[in-house]
Write an enzyme that holds these catalytic residues in place. Sequence first.
Site, mmCIF file in Angstrom:
data_model
loop_
_atom_site.group_PDB
_atom_site.id
_atom_site.type_symbol
_atom_site.label_atom_id
_atom_site.label_comp_id
_atom_site.label_asym_id
_atom_site.label_seq_id
_atom_site.Cartn_x
_atom_site.Cartn_y
_atom_site.Cartn_z
ATOM 1 C CE LYS A 160 -9.150 46.526 54.507
ATOM 2 N NZ LYS A 160 -9.989 47.426 54.880
ATOM 3 C CB SER B 205 -9.060 51.143 56.538
ATOM 4 O OG SER B 205 -9.389 50.945 58.044
ATOM 5 C CB SER C 266 -9.001 47.377 58.811
ATOM 6 O OG SER C 266 -9.677 48.095 57.530
#
Length: 460
Positions: A71, A170, A146
């Site tokens: 990420k 997330s 996210s």
Amino acid sequence: MSVALLPAVEQLALLQKRKISPLELVEEHIARIERLNPVLNALADFDPERARQQARDVKHGPLSGLPLTVKSSISVAGFRCEIGSVLHRGQIPKQDAEAVARLRNAGAVILGTTNCPELLMAYETDNLLYGKTNNPWALDRTAGGSSGGEAAAIAAGLSAGGLGSDSGGSVREPAHFSGICALKPTSGRVPSAGHLPPCTGPFSILGAIGPMARTIADVELLFRIAGSHPADPSGAPVGLRGASIADARRVPIGWFEDDGLVPVTPETRQAVRGAAAALERQGFKVRPFRPSALEAARKLWHIFFVQCGAMFYAPLIAGREKELSPTFQNFLEIAGAQSPLTAESLLQAWSDCDVVRSQLLAEMQEFPLLLLPVCSIPAFRHGERRWIVEGRELHYLDAMRVTQWLNLLAAPAAVVPVGQSGEGLPIGVQIAGRPYEDELVLTVARAVESEFGYRPPPLV
């Protein structure tokens, strides 16, 4: 089926038996990225030549030649890690985050960094730098946030697994939306050094870097290698421990379908019931049970994540508000609708945090493990913020609340795909435990997975 869709542990077995070379495996992933990423928009930074060079120079270790992604809020040396914001355009760390360094030292090939919502403050991945990440199960739907880019990449076989981060669901919500597995570990069990922004203040409790993959065995592998770190202020000297199925069968598991306040879809209820029935068939002690302190925990989470989160970002965005994405502006509107925090109210919230965490831990003495939904709904359409569920209006943050209280507790929770919606979208369940009992959580997650688990999405 493409070798890239095999579990990471099976890809490693092929590498170790020399049935495929690191370069051949990376080429398979590169071809998938070049074919599918233009449709999914999962990777934010990817350079095939860098990936090939890593495969040629691969280090020997437990992950030798395994292609992974990370990420773009977790530092990866030489890759853009812009946290989805034009305010960080072109940001390239010079040093790996500690967890990334451990994967790389174990021989992993880092393919690239994955898309996320601006500054991580949304359950939908969309930003002004790279746009929306689409769900491989339905391109008009979000892959979540996210860690949405990470989830979409793994679900579609663009990478064998990777790292996301979770301060309010997330890694778990994107895993649920995309039909993969994930672990939000106990805070500090995976070192947070190198996360952007730093996991400090209340986020040292709320936040955690967590592994994401298509199977629980893959998640366990990445969790073991990422390890903990003695310099992590939120860490503890807790080494890796075994947790056998026999051990886990002696631990009572409480299950619930909702928090008693917010509706969930019928298919979500069925997924939880199906997972409970599967565990019961396998000899686990499963009983209906719902902790009473959930709502108190969620309200405190909202103060720390939403209100304190907005305060943390205030210096960065001052004078640059017009450069913010609609997604982040929506977050600021939610934060701004609350009464401003004072020193007294923040101190009281911090004190209440310990009280509520103590209440939850006391309740979990009877049921140290919990089985529950991940979200009230499956993956939603881009931009949606309210739905009608069970005849009632359901709002955006309320739909995601079942993940949030576990962040306040700093507790481990794994996600396993179990069911599907009437439209064929994946539905996962959470298996949660007390802090530092991550291995026990993963053992029960593996038992659930044995009767359900990952299915390739239609796109692939």
